[in-house]
Design a protein around this motif. Structure first.
Motif, mmCIF file in Angstrom:
data_model
loop_
_atom_site.group_PDB
_atom_site.id
_atom_site.type_symbol
_atom_site.label_atom_id
_atom_site.label_comp_id
_atom_site.label_asym_id
_atom_site.label_seq_id
_atom_site.Cartn_x
_atom_site.Cartn_y
_atom_site.Cartn_z
ATOM 1 N N GLU A 157 0.844 -1.202 0.000
ATOM 2 C CA GLU A 157 0.000 0.000 0.000
ATOM 3 C C GLU A 157 0.884 1.259 0.000
ATOM 4 O OE1 GLU A 157 -2.948 0.247 -0.593
ATOM 5 O OE2 GLU A 157 -4.090 -1.460 0.152
ATOM 6 N N PRO A 158 0.425 2.360 -0.596
ATOM 7 C CA PRO A 158 -0.906 2.578 -1.190
ATOM 8 C C PRO A 158 -1.006 2.119 -2.639
ATOM 9 C CG PRO A 158 0.326 4.602 -1.278
ATOM 10 C CD PRO A 158 1.221 3.617 -0.578
ATOM 11 N N ARG A 214 -1.227 -0.786 -3.971
ATOM 12 C CA ARG A 214 -2.248 -1.808 -4.204
ATOM 13 C C ARG A 214 -3.619 -1.175 -4.443
ATOM 14 N NH1 ARG A 214 -3.196 -5.387 0.787
ATOM 15 N NH2 ARG A 214 -0.992 -5.855 0.390
ATOM 16 N N SER A 215 -3.992 -0.268 -3.576
ATOM 17 C CA SER A 215 -5.300 0.385 -3.719
ATOM 18 C C SER A 215 -5.366 1.242 -4.979
ATOM 19 C CB SER A 215 -5.584 1.257 -2.490
ATOM 20 O OG SER A 215 -5.712 0.447 -1.331
ATOM 21 N N GLN A 216 -4.267 1.859 -5.347
ATOM 22 C CA GLN A 216 -4.236 2.679 -6.562
ATOM 23 C C GLN A 216 -4.441 1.821 -7.806
ATOM 24 O OE1 GLN A 216 -0.369 4.387 -5.901
ATOM 25 N NE2 GLN A 216 -1.183 6.267 -4.991
ATOM 26 N N TYR A 252 -5.992 -1.259 -7.828
ATOM 27 C CA TYR A 252 -7.362 -1.763 -7.771
ATOM 28 C C TYR A 252 -8.360 -0.718 -8.270
ATOM 29 C CZ TYR A 252 -6.691 -6.197 -5.239
ATOM 30 O OH TYR A 252 -6.377 -7.478 -4.888
#
Length: 547
Positions: free
Chosen positions: A403-404, A406-408, A410
């Protein structure tokens, strides 16, 4: 007057007296004959005595006596004899001995006896008895040796620590004296593997274990001091998880990504079944592609049809990514290839790369495709033998990003629902959903013989039928009018089921009817009717597909 008599006495060579009798001096012919017979008997006895061997009465000679290999509780006694003999040893803590050790019954000239269970720091007396084959025995004089001085207390193992990595673990510990050290380890308390034995030269110890991810390992430590006193630690365990791998770099610059297509793309006939890789669609021409983490490029290939490179980047022996759609290798990578790469053949290389290092340039606006192979996971395919490893051990790369980032990433996946990774393995035993193969087709790579009745990788509840080409409706990806019935609920009890097929994209042009029936747990009967709107019944053109 009587004639005088003569007494004949014969003395043999052995000293025996033979009396021939008394005879008159005037011997007759019979007397002379008797004397000749006696002479013959004496000669025979003398000849037999000469032929008989002399009896051995000499005992063996004992020499070369020495006590060797003397340790805390054992010693070895060596000696020789000048003729084959058997022997035994008397020994004890006084000249009275009290114990004995017998050799084998074989006769030999070199002898050794190993004495065990002795006391430490003790003087022992011993003497040797050797007996030859004639039972002549020789006894040596009393001799002595002293066992070594040492403790009988095993070393104390303490401060056990372990550092776990993806494919290795380091175990360290301390002993209160110089000691040997090794670690036994395995996936059960039977262990089965061990580190290399190291002599007793340290009190601080460290050993490297070779392991595999996504497994629980048991281990124990063995340490012995210079007196062979052994300590064994209690069993301990640890689990190594693939999640310990962290990808730190996006394979594509975030600013160049339009969107990311998750796992499960279908595009017959080349990708009839849900694919094991994701796609990065980009908004600029040929941007760089980056290594997501440090690893080693072990294989390189060229797709002749596209003139693009495939890079196989390993992070461990069981965890790697396949990166495709690379139009040109970065010069730093190309310089290490060393030879011309054969089209459509993977070439073995060994090129270390760092996280974020440029691997090459991406191909057109589709960008790169990337598939993750993780031998620590398993898929739900009913018959895994039909699939290559990249399918059987397919995993989503997004899960291993820090992270971050991964969220970016996704956030760039336009898939409905909470599961943004997509999916490739929809098989359910006894249900219609999943992948199917034309019965009798022997080539697993034959896309024409494949069929998938699954969900879309963007709209996770939308039913799609992907036809490789064997059915009369032709190769294509088809949507289902009304999105029903759900193939995950269709079983043998459902009898035959009819689907009205349309193009998968707008304006959803009708293409015909698909009639299907689950006739066995892993077998379906299927037939398509191009242009029809139904209802239909099976004809002789129906085909059978299996898992």
């Amino acid at each position: 007057m009587k004639k005088p008599a003569l007494l004949l006495v014969f003395i043999t060579s052995t000293g025996c007296l033979l009396c021939a009798g008394s005879f008159n001096l005037g011997m007759t012919g019979a007397a002379k004959k008797k004397i000749k017979e006696l002479d013959a008997k004496v000669a025979a006895r003398q000849s037999a005595s000469a032929r008989a061997p002399a009896q051995d009465t000499t005992p063996p000679v004992i020499s070369g006596i020495q006590a060797t290999n003397i340790f805390l509780t054992s010693a070895t006694i060596l000696w020789q004899t000048n003729e084959p003999a058997r022997g035994y040893l008397d020994y004890g803590t006084s000249p009275g001995y009290g114990s004995s050790a017998t050799l084998t019954t074989a006769f030999m000239t070199s002898h050794s006896v190993i004495l065990n269970s002795l006391m430490t720091d003790t003087t022992y007396h011993y003497r040797i008895t050797s007996v030859d084959s004639s039972s002549n025995s020789a006894i040596s004089s009393d001799r002595t040796f002293a066992t070594m001085t040492g403790d009988i207390t095993p070393p104390v193992i303490s401060n056990i620590a372990i550092s776990v990595f993806l494919t290795s673990a380091t175990v360290s510990w301390h002993t209160n004296e110089l000691a040997t050290g090794l670690v036994e380890y395995g996936t059960s308390t039977v262990y089965g593997s061990s580190t290399t034995y190291v002599p007793a030269v340290n009190s601080s110890h460290q050993r490297l274990l070779s392991i595999l991810p996504n497994r629980t390992f048991h281990y124990r430590i063995k340490s012995a001091d210079q007196w062979s006193n052994l300590s064994i630690s209690s069993d301990s365990s640890f689990t190594v998880a693939v999640s310990s791998i962290i990808f730190t770099h996006s394979i594509v610059e975030l600013s160049t990504i339009t969107y990311i297509e998750p796992l499960g793309h279908m595009e017959p006939p080349g990708h009839t079944l849900p694919t094991e890789h994701i796609y990065f669609y980009i908004n600029t021409s040929s941007p760089p592609a980056y290594a997501p983490a440090a690893g080693v490029i072990r294989r390189l290939g060229i797709v002749a049809q596209e003139q693009t490179y495939n890079i196989v980047l390993y992070f461990t022996d069981t965890f790697y990514v396949n990166i495709g759609h690379i139009s040109a290798l970065d010069p730093a990578i190309a310089a290490q290839v060393g030879y011309i790469i054969d089209p459509n053949v993977y070439n073995e290389v060994n090129i270390p790369v760092t996280g974020g290092q440029v691997l090459g340039q991406q191909w057109d606006m589709t960008g790169v495709e990337i598939g993750l192979v993780n031998y620590g996971v398993s898929t739900n395919y009913i018959n895994p033998s039909r699939y290559a490893d990249k399918f059987s051990f397919c995993d989503s790369i997004f899960k291993y990003y820090a992270e971050p980032l991964r969220s970016q990433l996704y956030a760039l996946v336009p898939r409905t629902g909470t599961d943004k990774d997509g999916r490739v393995d929809y098989d359910i035993p006894g249900r219609l959903i999943g992948n199917w193969f034309l019965e009798g087709s022997g080539n697993p790579a034959d896309d024409d013989a494949k069929l998938a009745i699954v969900y879309d990788n963007f709209i996770s509840t939308k039913i799609f039928v992907s036809v490789g080409g064997t059915l009369s409706i032709g190769a294509g990806k088809y949507a289902v009018t009304g999105n029903s019935p759900d193939p995950a609920t269709v079983s043998q009890d459902s009898n035959k089921v009819s689907y009205e097929l349309t193009d998968y994209g707008l304006p959803y042009t009708p293409r015909g009817i698909l009639l299907v029936q689950l006739v066995e747990t892993h077998k379906i009967k299927i037939e398509t009717f191009p242009g029809s709107t139904g209802p239909e019944e099976f004809t002789s053109n129906a085909k059978y597909y299996i898992r």
